[in-house]
Every structure is written in C-alpha cells, then in structure tokens.
Design a protein around this motif. Structure first.
Motif, PDB file in Angstrom:
ATOM      1  N   GLN A   1       6.686   8.843   6.927  1.00 28.44           N
ATOM      2  CA  GLN A   1       6.429   7.719   6.012  1.00 28.44           C
ATOM      3  C   GLN A   1       6.761   8.054   4.566  1.00 28.44           C
ATOM      4  N   ILE A   2       7.832   8.849   4.380  1.00 30.95           N
ATOM      5  CA  ILE A   2       8.246   9.174   3.022  1.00 30.95           C
ATOM      6  C   ILE A   2       9.524   8.402   2.711  1.00 30.95           C
TER       7      ILE A   2
ATOM      8  N   GLY B   1      -3.942   8.818  -0.727  1.00 32.94           N
ATOM      9  CA  GLY B   1      -3.471   8.275   0.543  1.00 32.94           C
ATOM     10  C   GLY B   1      -2.103   7.650   0.484  1.00 32.94           C
ATOM     11  N   SER B   2      -1.270   8.086  -0.461  1.00 30.00           N
ATOM     12  CA  SER B   2       0.088   7.540  -0.533  1.00 30.00           C
ATOM     13  C   SER B   2       0.978   8.495  -1.311  1.00 30.00           C
ATOM     14  N   TRP B   3       2.268   8.473  -0.972  1.00 30.65           N
ATOM     15  CA  TRP B   3       3.221   9.283  -1.730  1.00 30.65           C
ATOM     16  C   TRP B   3       3.841   8.466  -2.862  1.00 30.65           C
ATOM     17  N   GLU B   4       3.542   7.173  -2.924  1.00 32.79           N
ATOM     18  CA  GLU B   4       4.209   6.304  -3.888  1.00 32.79           C
ATOM     19  C   GLU B   4       3.354   6.163  -5.146  1.00 32.79           C
ATOM     20  N   LEU B   5       3.996   6.381  -6.293  1.00 38.98           N
ATOM     21  CA  LEU B   5       3.268   6.249  -7.554  1.00 38.98           C
ATOM     22  C   LEU B   5       2.743   4.834  -7.728  1.00 38.98           C
ATOM     23  N   SER B   6       3.577   3.844  -7.344  1.00 40.43           N
ATOM     24  CA  SER B   6       3.180   2.461  -7.568  1.00 40.43           C
ATOM     25  C   SER B   6       1.882   2.139  -6.821  1.00 40.43           C
TER      26      SER B   6
END
Lengths: 772, 121
Positions: free
Chosen positions: A65-66, A184-189
């Motif tokens: 999920q990256i 719980g996420s790799w996304e900055l947004s």
C-alpha cells in the motif's frame, strides 16, 4: 505534471555532458530552459489554484500500500518555485563561472541531479519517497562540494557534509517510519489530518527527536552547523544554490511541513525554538570573525536558518508568516550575494574582505546587484528584508516573550547588518586596492542571476501585494492549517510601533559595529583558540573514535593468522554442536563390541600408530610415509567392507600422493617447531574436543536409519537399464555420468594449474629481484 | 566394528584439525589429507557396514537383494571425494614448493598478505 517535473531534471542530467561538449558556452543557457519552463508551470499553477492542496499519485509498491504520490499546496509550491527559478539562474551562471573547466559537463549532471532530488523532497507526499529524495540531495551535495576533487580540503568537507547529513538522514528515516506507524499512513496528506493520533502515540517523544535530528543536521543547526561553512569549498554556484537557497532549507521545510502534526507536541517549542535561537546567535557571532566573503555568508546563513527554526518553534500565525517570508527573502538576497562573491572571486582571485576595496568602477553591474541584495539583507526599507525583519520582531512581541529573546534577535540582526554592509558596500567603495588580478566586469551570464535576484528583493519590498496573497498566504495556510484566517498585512510602514524601535536599535548598533569592525575583529580573534573546542572538533573525535574502533576490531577479528581462524571456527562448532549434544545426553549403546575380527583390529592399530607418528615426528619424510600408511589402512578397510572400487582408487591415489610429496618436497628442510608448548597444548585440546564431538555425533546418528530409496532404485535398474552389474560403476559412468564429466574437468583444470605453477619463473618476470 | 570405526574417525578428525593448526604449511596440507580420510570413513561408516558384500548385482536378482549388499550411494560419493581430494592435494603440494622458493621457509606467519610475500628473507 509533478512526476514529470521531478524526473525531467534527472533525464536532462543524462544528456547534459553531451550537450556541453556540443554547445560549449551556450549549454548553460539551454539547460536553464528546463527549470525555467518548470518555473512557469508552477507559477501558472500557483496563480490558478491559490490556497488549494492537490495530491497526485501513482502506484509504487501496491503490495505494501505504498504509492508514489506528490502533494502540491502553498508550501511545496513556494519551495518548488524557488528551486526552479534560482536553479535556472544558477545553471546560466555556472556556464560563465566554470567556463573552460574540463569537468563542466559533470558539474551540470550533479546540479541537475540535485534539482530533481530537491523538487522530490518538497513535492513528495509519501514520507518514504521524501526520505529517498532527501538522501539524494545529501548525495548530490557531496558530489558538488567535492567538485574540485584534487583539493584535499574539498574532499574532507564533502565527506564531512555527507556524514553529518547522512547520519541525520538515518535518524529521519526511523522518525518517519515511527510517524507513519503512529498515524497509520505513509501519505503526508493523510497524516496531516491525523495529528491527534500521532500526538497520542506513546512513542511521540522518540518520533519527535528522530525527525528533529534529521532536520537539524540538514539545516545546519547548532551543534551540527560546522559542515556548512566547511562546504564553502564548493564552487560559487553550489554555495548559492544548495548551501543558501534550497538544500539547507530542506530541514526548515520539513519542520514547516510537519508543524501541523508535531507543532503542538509537548517539547516542540523547547527543542525547536531553543535550538533555533542558539543557532541564530552563534552563527551571527561567528560571522563577524570571518574575513572570507563566502565564510561570512555561510555563517550568516547558519544564523538565518537558526532564525527560521526559532520562528517555527515559536509557532503562531505571525511567527509562521515571518518564517515563510524570511525563507523567500533570504533565498533572494543570499543567493544574489553568493553569486556576487563568486563574481569578485572570479575577477580578482581573492575573497578577503579586509583587502578588497573600490571594485565599483571595474564591476558596476555586480556592484548594483551587491548593493540591492546587501541593503535587503541589512533589513533597510524599502527592501523586502525590512518587512521580514519587522515580522520577526512582531512575532516576538505577539508572543510576549522575555527581553532576552528580543536581545538575541536584535544581536543576530545587527551582525547580519554588519556583514551585509561589508560585502554589499565596503568592498566596492573607496579607492581601488591592489588585487592578485586586475578586476573586470563579469559576463552577462554571471551578472544576470545576482541582478535578477537582488532586484526582486526591491520589487517585492515596494509592492508586497505581489507575493502576499498568491505565495505567502497559501504557504502560511499550509503550515498553520489555518484555512480562513487572513494573513497579516505585509507593508513597509506600520506606524510607530515597538517593532520600529527595535529596528532602529538594530540599525544603530549595526552601524556602530560596522565602523569599528576591524578593531573589534582583531580583539575578538584572541579568543580564536576557544574555537578548537567547538563542534567541528567533536566531529573529528567521533570520526577518530569510529576509525580506532574499526582498527581494533579488525586487528582482533582479522588477525591474518590461519591457525587462529581455524581454532575460532572449530571452537564455535564445538560449542554449538557439542552443547546441543550434551542437552540430549542419553546412554547410547555402542553396538557390537564383540563383532571385531583380529585382522581388522591390526589394521586399526597400525593406523593409530601411523597417526601418532605423523603428529609427533620432526622429519618431513617420515610424516609423508605415515600419511601414506594411513591411506593404505583406509583402503584396506574399504576392501574388507565391500567396496573394492574405493579400495583400488584409494590405493592408486595414495601411491601417487606419496610419490608427488616426496618428489616435490624432498629438498625442503626438517620441520621446525614454530609454536611454543602452551599454544600446542591448547590446540591439541581443541582438536581432541572436536574429535569427541564427531564421535558423539556419529554415535547419535547411527541410532536412526532413514533407509535409502535411491539406492533401491539404482539396485533395481542398474542391470535392467544400464546393463552393468557393478552398481557403483554404473552410478558413476551412467546415471551420474555428467557429474563425473564435471569432476574430470575439475581435475584437468587442477592439472593445468599445477603445470603453470611448475613452469612459472617469477625471477624472470621481476628483473629487480635477486634469484635465490 | 562400527564402534571401532567411529572411534577411528574421531581420532582422524582430531589429528587432522591439530595438524591444520600448525604454522607449517606442509603440516597444514597433511592435516587436510587426514581430514579427507576422516570424512570418507565417516560417510562410509554412516552408510552401514557389510563385510565382503560388494555392491554387485546378478542379472537374475531383483531389488530385494539389496539387503545383502553394501549401499552403493555412499561409495559413489566417496569415490568422487577421493579423486577431488587428490586434485586439491596435488595443487597445494606444488603451491608449497612455490611458496618455499619465494619465501625461503614454510611458516604461515610470513604469509599474511600478498604484499608481504617475498619481503621476508
């Protein structure tokens, strides 16, 4: 568009050396077209979508999920505009500054590589890709600082910068991984919206410290600031682009980017604000002691980075606005001044502020650029530098902080004022002084950049509305997560306020120091020995410590002595296998002690005696003969237990070995006893222990009979399919014929090696060697 | 007999390892030879011992006869090992000769790196 923007500089880097060879002087102008186009693209985007945030993503590692995703909002746009805009000017400048340098093509490659990486840092929405680009900027910075690789100082500075920022980068990697797990996420947004989740995580403090380490090393905060002045070994365009305008601000960018998440963390204000204030003061103070233009500028850059960090640590709308505006303002005037410094160095081959005078007549355009940039740096109206300085004071005032912090800010700005006048004014006015080379004006490629950047400082100062709504406010909104608040009105005149008073104090103090600078510096230089205890020295100590430890452990582990290696291997095997054997202690019934024939016992006893002779003898010939006896005994055992093929082979081979041994080694002297008896005893103990382990292992192994279905297959098919009665022979030449073929090849290669060694005459190849 | 052979293998291993830890390179190679014998005997013993029953098969015998003859697979493995072992030994013997010509002695301590080769009298 964002993916293309990040990747296109890398693509252009590949063809840059070729373009440089084909076009020579025009190459810089042509290469600058790419960042110019990107600049226009980003500007267009900024004008059409102010204060909006857009995410563009492509699948990268779907199984984890990256995604490879980019974030375009006010903050990243501001940085992207600086990177592409200043990048274009610097590429043009490099063509003039390094004209005729044999490695100019390579320089373009590094510079474009950096540009792509830096765009990647500020546009990345994925924290992992941000880290990758972050490390790529450290790497290209290493290559660029060490561009004059024939100079020892350049190489040392490049390595120092790489080690310091690289170590920080590793801390950052750990930090962002913790951050991603907490949020719980790799996304900055997505992380930006989950600040509470991160702040509630038990590992918040570790996350904060690790990320700050990454940001502080990159942005040269005290006590990691020392690599930045050392990096001034790089050519002027590099100092301009990487070490004042963009790369060193990556740490500030990261602090600003994560401000909505970590800004409210308990110790943020203490760490970030404290470190920033200290760096601001130390950098400004050290700048006054320098006489080299570039080093003065480098230390003031350290001070500015400290101020930026300090403002972000302070938090609040005014402080954040001050920081964002200062990022832009500093890039404009410091970029221009570094390029001016490059022009002066290029023209007269000297960067000593105390020696240079009256360059105005020979270099009028450079002087105009220097004056404009210098006045902006000094914080005088009507330049944008004045507005930015006022904002800093206003932020302090708004926070109602103690007089001490105000004093720190005034002192730092006062030092900045002095350096600005020294470089922007003093070296250009007055009667011309003697210089190593006759001064001359720089070519257009070299005055375009400084003049453009410096003029922008004046234009934005006169018409702050140009940038306020479209650039600054969206960036502030992104940092502060303040959707609807109007930004403070940027203007030159705010009326008679406490800020104006502080400005006046700054200018007055600065003027005083400027006039007495030569006198003051001579006094302060007496304190120079104290500098030897500074962080640069700590770096040396750490480096020496690491190298010393490496030497020590190499000496211990890689002793170069074969007996030690063998002993280590065997002892490890004894401990691991023997230990496991002891765990499974059981009374093993040694089967069939009665089942021993007399002639078999004779063979075994002969073998034992041969082994004993072999181990104890001092005569080489006896040892060889004893080895032969052992071999023949083994061969007899083969005969007795149904293996005639083995017996014949062993017999022939043993005879051959003995003959070869005797032929080749006959002339060698008797054995000497090299080692002392305690060593021999210890080694004998190890050997005996190993023998016992083997015995234990075999005894245990005999207990289990796994059967041999493969043997049954061979027995059943050897006559039917291969028409051979001797199963062993059939296996070797038929069933596994290819293996035997490989074995023969190995022997043939071995024989060739033997032949080559026998024929080789080293003495003839090395005439200087005496023949013995 | 199995027990005696197991003991013999243990002694061969001990002697081989001891010789390999000597500083003389000749002894190192003798040790390697002993280790080879030890490994061969180990496989041989582990494969099961049968007196005087070579792995021959009569054309009229079926697979059931396997119980009476020696296991052919360990023998095939050992045969390969003997030959390759000889190759290694022959090569190292010639190598010792070369080392001795260059170095003047066979002390391993004088062979720590290629740079030092020849620098010792």
């Amino acid at each position: 568009m964002t993916l293309l923007a990040v990747l296109s500089p890398f693509a252009l880097a590949i063809v840059a050396p070729w373009l440089q060879r084909r076009l020579d002087r025009a190459a810089g102008w042509l290469l600058a077209a790419l960042p110019a186009v990107l600049f226009i693209g980003f500007l267009n985007f900024a004008l059409r979508h102010p204060a909006e945030s857009h995410v563009f993503s492509w699948p990268w590692i779907p199984s984890l999920q990256i995604q490879l995703s980019f974030l375009l909002d006010g903050l990243s746009l501001l940085f992207a505009l600086m990177i592409t805009g200043i990048g274009a000017l610097v590429l043009i400048y490099s063509g003039g500054y390094l004209a005729g340098h044999p490695h100019l093509g390579r320089f373009y490659v590094y510079l474009l590589m950096f540009m792509g990486s830096m765009l990647g840092v500020v546009l990345s929405n994925n924290v992992l890709s941000l880290f990758v680009f972050w490390e790529l900027t450290s790497f290209s910075s290493y290559l660029l600082i060490g561009f004059y690789h024939d100079r020892q100082a350049s190489r040392a500075a490049a390595l120092q910068a790489l080690l310091v920022t690289g170590a920080g980068g590793l801390a950052l990697l750990a930090g962002v991984i913790l951050l991603a797990f907490a949020g719980g996420s790799w996304e900055l947004s997505e992380l930006l919206a989950r600040g509470d989740l991160v702040r509630g995580h038990p590992l918040l403090h570790a996350t904060l410290v690790l990320i700050l380490l990454g940001a502080f090393t990159k942005s040269a905060q005290f006590p990691f600031h020392f690599w930045l002045p050392a990096a001034m070994e790089a050519p002027a365009p590099v100092s301009t682009y990487l070490h004042s305008a963009t790369m060193v601000k990556a740490g500030v960018y990261l602090l600003a980017r994560l401000h909505p998440i970590l800004g409210a963390a308990p110790r943020w204000q203490l760490y970030v604000g404290g470190c920033g204030a200290l760096t601001m003061l130390v950098g400004a103070g050290l700048a006054l002691l320098q006489v080299d233009i570039k080093r003065q500028l480098a230390y003031t850059t350290v001070s500015v980075l400290g101020a930026l960090t300090f403002l972000l640590g302070l938090g609040g709308e005014t402080a954040v606005t001050g920081a964002i505006l200062y990022v832009l303002v500093h890039s404009l005037y410091k970029g221009a001044l570094f390029l001016v410094g490059g022009n002066v160095d290029h023209a007269v081959d000297s960067r000593d502020v105390t020696r240079l005078r009256g360059l105005r007549r020979a270099m009028p355009i450079t002087f105009v650029a220097a004056l404009l940039a210098g006045l902006s740096m000094a914080g005088l109206p009507p330049f944008v530098g004045f507005i930015s300085k006022e904002l800093i004071y206003e932020a302090l005032h708004a926070h109602d902080l103690s007089l001490l912090l105000a004093a720190v800010a005034v002192a730092a700005n006062g030092c900045m004022f002095v350096v600005a006048l020294l470089i922007g004014v003093r070296i250009f006015v007055g009667p011309p002084a003697a210089t190593p080379r006759e001064p001359h004006e720089a070519p257009p490629s070299m005055w375009l950049g400084p003049l453009a950047l410096a003029s922008l400082g004046l234009i934005f100062g006169l018409v702050p509305g140009l940038i306020e709504g479209r650039l600054i406010a969206p960036a502030v909104a992104a940092v502060g997560q303040l959707p609807a608040t109007p930004a403070p009105h940027l203007a030159l005149w705010h009326g008679f306020t406490p800020m104006l008073l502080l400005s006046a104090v700054t200018i007055a103090a600065g003027l005083l120091v400027f006039l007495g600078w030569d006198f003051l510096r001579a006094r302060l230089n007496r304190l120079a020995p104290l500098g030897r205890l500074g962080p640069a020295r700590w770096y040396e100590w750490v480096l020496q410590g690491v190298l010393g430890f490496a030497h020590l452990q190499t000496r211990i582990l890689q002793s170069g002595s074969l007996p030690v290696y063998i002993a280590t291997l065997i002892v490890v095997i004894i401990l691991l296998v023997g230990g496991t054997l002891l765990e499974q202690v059981q009374i093993v019934r040694l089967a069939n002690w009665n089942d021993i024939r007399f002639h078999e016992l004779c063979i075994i006893l002969t073998m034992m005696m041969a082994i004993l002779t072999l181990v104890t003898t001092n005569s080489r010939l006896t040892a060889i003969a004893a080895l032969g006896v052992v071999g023949y005994c083994v061969s007899l055992i083969f005969v007795l237990f149904g293996a005639p093929d083995l017996a014949i082979t062993q017999f022939c081979i043993e005879t051959l070995s003995v003959v070869l041994f005797v032929l080749v080694l006959y002339k060698l002297p008797r054995f000497q006893v090299f080692s002392r008896w305690p060593t021999r005893l210890a080694e004998a103990a190890i050997a005996v222990a190993f023998g016992l382990v083997v015995i234990g292992l075999m005894t245990l192994g005999m207990e289990s009979d796994l059967g041999s279905p493969i043997s049954e297959f061979y027995a059943a098919n050897s006559y039917l399919q291969a028409h051979g009665r001797n199963i062993v022979n059939v296996i070797l030449v038929d069933f596994r014929g290819v293996d035997t073929m490989g074995e023969i090849t190995v022997l043939a290669i071995g024989a060739l090696g033997v032949l080559a060694l026998l024929k080789l005459r080293l003495d003839r190849d090395r005439p200087g060697k005496e023949s013995s | 007999m199995q027990a005696v052979l197991i003991l013999t293998v243990g002694i061969l291993y001990a002697a081989g390892i001891y010789m390999m830890m000597r500083r003389s390179i000749v002894k190192l190679i003798i040790g390697l030879g002993l280790l080879g014998h030890a490994a061969n005997l180990l496989i041989f013993t582990a494969g099961g011992l049968r007196r005087g029953a070579p792995a021959f098969i009569d054309p009229d015998q079926s697979a059931a006869a396997l119980a009476q003859i020696a296991d052919p697979i360990p023998q095939a493995l050992i045969l390969t090992a003997i030959v390759i072992g000889f190759g290694v030994q022959a090569f190292s013997i010639v190598l010792i000769r070369r080392v001795y010509q260059v170095n003047g002695n066979d002390d391993l301590k004088h062979m720590r790196s290629t740079d030092e080769l020849g620098s010792n009298p």
